[in-house]
Motif scaffolding. Structure first.
Motif: not given
Length: 74
Positions: A7-8, A32-37, A42-44, A47-58
């Motif tokens: 996810a990072l 990128t958001l559509m592929i991740v979600i 991505g929604l299931k 929490i650490p994976v979601i946070i890591a993915g968000t940081v990586s996208i940012a």
């Protein structure tokens, strides 16, 4: 642990790749958001994976801004 590491890494490189292919930072962000979600479910994730993915996208978005600014004269 592997999920957090992926996810990072993956969203960051997807963001850079789609920015270079589409020449649009917003289009790359949307794809990128559509592929991740949807593709990576991505929604299931936890929490650490979601946070890591968000940081990586940012971080990928920030880097794509720098790449576009650098290549503006080309």
């Amino acid at each position: 642990m592997l999920n957090v590491l992926l996810a990072l890494i993956l969203p960051f490189f997807m963001m850079l790749f789609f920015t270079r292919v589409s020449y649009s930072k917003f289009g790359a962000l949307l794809v990128t958001l559509m592929i991740v979600i949807f593709a990576f479910d991505g929604l299931k994730q936890t929490i650490p994976v979601i946070i890591a993915g968000t940081v990586s996208i940012a971080a990928g978005y920030w880097m794509s801004l720098r790449i576009q600014k650098k290549n503006r004269g080309v």
